[in-house]
Design a protein around this motif. Structure first.
Motif, PDB file in Angstrom:
ATOM      1  N   GLY A 211      48.004  19.235   8.524  1.00 47.37           N
ATOM      2  CA  GLY A 211      48.231  20.636   7.715  1.00 47.37           C
ATOM      3  C   GLY A 211      48.127  21.498   9.055  1.00 47.37           C
ATOM      4  N   PRO A 212      48.350  23.323   8.737  1.00 48.16           N
ATOM      5  CA  PRO A 212      47.393  23.881   9.579  1.00 48.16           C
ATOM      6  C   PRO A 212      45.962  24.765   9.201  1.00 48.16           C
ATOM      7  CG  PRO A 212      48.505  25.076   7.556  1.00 48.16           C
ATOM      8  CD  PRO A 212      48.580  22.992   7.226  1.00 48.16           C
ATOM      9  N   TYR A 213      45.368  24.819  10.649  1.00 53.71           N
ATOM     10  CA  TYR A 213      44.003  24.439  10.597  1.00 53.71           C
ATOM     11  C   TYR A 213      43.760  26.043  10.022  1.00 53.71           C
ATOM     12  CZ  TYR A 213      44.711  21.834  14.854  1.00 53.71           C
ATOM     13  OH  TYR A 213      45.254  21.107  15.800  1.00 53.71           O
ATOM     14  N   ALA A 214      42.511  25.571   8.838  1.00 59.00           N
ATOM     15  CA  ALA A 214      41.896  26.276   7.960  1.00 59.00           C
ATOM     16  C   ALA A 214      41.660  27.976   8.676  1.00 59.00           C
ATOM     17  CB  ALA A 214      40.252  26.127   7.856  1.00 59.00           C
ATOM     18  N   LEU A 215      42.126  29.015   7.588  1.00 56.51           N
ATOM     19  CA  LEU A 215      41.677  30.225   7.976  1.00 56.51           C
ATOM     20  C   LEU A 215      40.210  30.752   7.421  1.00 56.51           C
ATOM     21  CD1 LEU A 215      42.845  32.787   8.489  1.00 56.51           C
ATOM     22  CD2 LEU A 215      43.732  33.365   6.205  1.00 56.51           C
ATOM     23  N   ALA A 216      39.490  31.405   8.341  1.00 52.14           N
ATOM     24  CA  ALA A 216      38.337  31.905   8.221  1.00 52.14           C
ATOM     25  C   ALA A 216      38.378  33.785   8.378  1.00 52.14           C
ATOM     26  CB  ALA A 216      37.234  31.488   8.672  1.00 52.14           C
ATOM     27  N   SER A 217      38.500  34.322   7.557  1.00 51.24           N
ATOM     28  CA  SER A 217      39.215  36.153   7.502  1.00 51.24           C
ATOM     29  C   SER A 217      38.210  36.746   6.230  1.00 51.24           C
ATOM     30  CB  SER A 217      40.379  35.872   7.369  1.00 51.24           C
ATOM     31  OG  SER A 217      41.221  37.002   7.716  1.00 51.24           O
ATOM     32  N   LEU A 218      39.035  37.753   6.383  1.00 51.14           N
ATOM     33  CA  LEU A 218      37.888  39.055   5.249  1.00 51.14           C
ATOM     34  C   LEU A 218      39.815  39.654   5.456  1.00 51.14           C
ATOM     35  CD1 LEU A 218      35.366  38.938   7.591  1.00 51.14           C
ATOM     36  CD2 LEU A 218      34.474  39.858   5.419  1.00 51.14           C
ATOM     37  N   TYR A 219      40.491  40.098   4.373  1.00 45.60           N
ATOM     38  CA  TYR A 219      41.604  40.611   4.241  1.00 45.60           C
ATOM     39  C   TYR A 219      41.276  41.744   3.054  1.00 45.60           C
ATOM     40  CZ  TYR A 219      46.448  41.672   3.815  1.00 45.60           C
ATOM     41  OH  TYR A 219      47.618  41.672   3.428  1.00 45.60           O
ATOM     42  N   TYR A 225      39.710  41.299   9.150  1.00 44.18           N
ATOM     43  CA  TYR A 225      39.294  40.360  10.265  1.00 44.18           C
ATOM     44  C   TYR A 225      38.819  39.030  10.115  1.00 44.18           C
ATOM     45  CZ  TYR A 225      35.716  39.540  13.628  1.00 44.18           C
ATOM     46  OH  TYR A 225      35.286  38.825  14.438  1.00 44.18           O
ATOM     47  N   THR A 226      39.551  38.082  11.065  1.00 42.47           N
ATOM     48  CA  THR A 226      39.745  36.606  11.449  1.00 42.47           C
ATOM     49  C   THR A 226      38.482  36.351  12.430  1.00 42.47           C
ATOM     50  OG1 THR A 226      42.239  36.395  10.531  1.00 42.47           O
ATOM     51  CG2 THR A 226      41.025  35.081  12.025  1.00 42.47           C
ATOM     52  N   LEU A 227      37.940  35.145  12.325  1.00 47.26           N
ATOM     53  CA  LEU A 227      37.064  34.928  12.640  1.00 47.26           C
ATOM     54  C   LEU A 227      37.184  34.225  14.444  1.00 47.26           C
ATOM     55  CD1 LEU A 227      35.459  35.753  10.149  1.00 47.26           C
ATOM     56  CD2 LEU A 227      33.460  33.684  10.796  1.00 47.26           C
ATOM     57  N   PRO A 228      36.572  34.153  14.947  1.00 45.85           N
ATOM     58  CA  PRO A 228      37.207  34.010  16.762  1.00 45.85           C
ATOM     59  C   PRO A 228      37.699  31.998  15.904  1.00 45.85           C
ATOM     60  CG  PRO A 228      34.742  34.939  16.609  1.00 45.85           C
ATOM     61  CD  PRO A 228      35.427  34.587  15.239  1.00 45.85           C
ATOM     62  N   GLY A 229      38.425  31.525  16.401  1.00 54.41           N
ATOM     63  CA  GLY A 229      38.956  30.475  16.461  1.00 54.41           C
ATOM     64  C   GLY A 229      39.632  29.705  15.052  1.00 54.41           C
ATOM     65  N   ALA A 285      45.149  47.462  13.948  1.00 53.14           N
ATOM     66  CA  ALA A 285      44.789  46.264  13.875  1.00 53.14           C
ATOM     67  C   ALA A 285      46.137  45.578  14.094  1.00 53.14           C
ATOM     68  CB  ALA A 285      45.282  46.515  11.756  1.00 53.14           C
ATOM     69  N   ASN A 286      45.923  44.128  14.950  1.00 50.87           N
ATOM     70  CA  ASN A 286      46.858  43.473  15.317  1.00 50.87           C
ATOM     71  C   ASN A 286      46.919  42.474  13.986  1.00 50.87           C
ATOM     72  OD1 ASN A 286      44.165  41.935  15.719  1.00 50.87           O
ATOM     73  ND2 ASN A 286      45.256  42.234  18.118  1.00 50.87           N
ATOM     74  N   THR A 287      47.533  41.294  14.859  1.00 47.41           N
ATOM     75  CA  THR A 287      47.482  40.087  14.160  1.00 47.41           C
ATOM     76  C   THR A 287      46.159  39.338  13.663  1.00 47.41           C
ATOM     77  OG1 THR A 287      48.429  39.093  15.372  1.00 47.41           O
ATOM     78  CG2 THR A 287      49.854  40.001  14.356  1.00 47.41           C
ATOM     79  N   SER A 288      45.008  39.364  14.321  1.00 53.86           N
ATOM     80  CA  SER A 288      44.170  38.585  14.600  1.00 53.86           C
ATOM     81  C   SER A 288      42.706  39.274  14.067  1.00 53.86           C
ATOM     82  CB  SER A 288      44.147  37.645  15.792  1.00 53.86           C
ATOM     83  OG  SER A 288      43.813  38.261  16.706  1.00 53.86           O
ATOM     84  N   HIS A 289      42.653  41.030  14.613  1.00 56.66           N
ATOM     85  CA  HIS A 289      41.303  41.806  14.554  1.00 56.66           C
ATOM     86  C   HIS A 289      41.823  43.058  14.178  1.00 56.66           C
ATOM     87  CE1 HIS A 289      39.996  37.611  17.282  1.00 56.66           C
ATOM     88  NE2 HIS A 289      38.941  38.365  16.848  1.00 56.66           N
ATOM     89  N   LEU A 290      40.694  43.475  13.275  1.00 57.66           N
ATOM     90  CA  LEU A 290      40.321  44.822  13.284  1.00 57.66           C
ATOM     91  C   LEU A 290      39.903  45.878  14.628  1.00 57.66           C
ATOM     92  CD1 LEU A 290      39.330  44.838   9.539  1.00 57.66           C
ATOM     93  CD2 LEU A 290      41.576  45.379  11.115  1.00 57.66           C
TER      94      LEU A 290
END
Length: 296
Positions: A211-219, A225-229, A285-290
């Motif tokens: 599967g895809p890698y896990a997501l660590a994020s606040l939306y 905001y997506t956490l590094p890595g 905003a971009n796709t990975s960070h605020l």
């Protein structure tokens, strides 16, 4: 014999003290027992908030499920709105508006706000437990308040509500390995300000089977905001990273539509406490960070 017992007790207390200067024991239990596997009760530490069957509810042991809608004991601000309930899913995330059961982290913009310390296909039907609770335990409130005042340089803040959810030694669906993950989300509020802590003690697997890698994020419903890595094989590095100088911990201010972390919170704090200047936030905003640009 009494001397021997006295020496053993002294060594036990010294061991607890050395395990972490901020360790606490909540009033829910007068004893603390630990085992090599799942604990009935766990001492707090510099990283994980206290959790275990003596203080928490257990989420159903289910592949893609979770507890029923959680009614909050007080209204709490998230992303510019007041909430009286939210949903928790075993797959490593909280959904603020809807009951989302998808085990796959979203790959594109969605319409609902969420908090995801580790969104993946978690499966605790075979092994691993998921704990959760709301609390206004006075000792824990003082402890959380002290931490946030340090992280965000708060002048006036006294926590009145805490939510703790802990995924302990969980595996992914179809796993045939010994890899297990232990992580936690802690929400802390005084009714006006709300903070989220993502605590990572162990991340031994970054994705489920094929599967895809896990997501660590606040939306917040429009930007994230997506956490590094996150969403890469480097996801497991969150256990050695931090934005508050506590290894494995990531802290965010999440009561307003803008997601603040420690570097950008100071202006907001001054605005709330002193009201002596006007601050304009421009959010790119971009796709990975605020990206927050502040003008005074």
């Amino acid at each position: 014999m009494m001397i021997v017992y006295g020496v053993l007790l002294l060594l036990y207390l010294v061991e607890i003290t050395q395990a972490g200067g901020d360790a606490i024991v909540t009033t829910a239990s007068t004893t603390a027992s630990t085992t090599a596997s799942t604990t009935a009760y766990t001492l707090g530490s510099d990283l994980l908030y206290p959790y275990g069957s003596k203080v928490d509810y257990l989420s159903p042991q289910d592949d893609d499920g979770g507890p029923p809608q959680l009614t909050l004991t007080t209204n709490v601000p998230f992303f510019g709105e007041m909430y009286s309930s939210f949903y928790m899913n075993n797959n490593g995330f909280l959904s603020l508006k809807f009951n989302i059961t998808d085990y796959r982290p979203p790959s594109q913009t969605v319409s609902y706000p969420f908090l995801a310390p580790f969104w993946s296909d978690v499966d605790n039907t075979q092994e691993g437990l998921i704990y959760y609770r709301q609390t206004n335990d006075s000792d824990l409130l003082v402890w959380a308040t002290s931490q946030l005042k340090t992280y965000f340089r708060l002048y006036k803040f006294n926590a009145t509500w805490i939510f703790v959810a802990t995924w302990e030694k969980v595996m992914f669906h179809g796993s045939k390995t010994t890899q297990r993950n232990t992580f936690q989300v802690v929400l802390i509020s005084d009714g006006k300000l709300t903070f989220a802590l993502f605590n990572y003690e162990a991340l031994q697997w970054p994705s489920y089977l094929n599967g895809p890698y896990a997501l660590a994020s606040l939306y917040n419903g429009t930007s994230n905001y997506t956490l590094p890595g996150s969403l890469t094989s480097s996801m497991t590095n969150l256990v050695t990273g931090t934005n508050v100088n506590v290894t494995g911990r990531w802290a965010f201010n999440i009561d307003s539509i803008t997601i603040y972390f420690t570097e950008t919170f100071i202006g907001k704090c001054n605005e709330i406490v002193t009201n002596n200047f006007t601050k304009i936030n421009i959010l790119m905003a971009n796709t990975s960070h605020l990206h927050l640009y502040t003008f005074y």
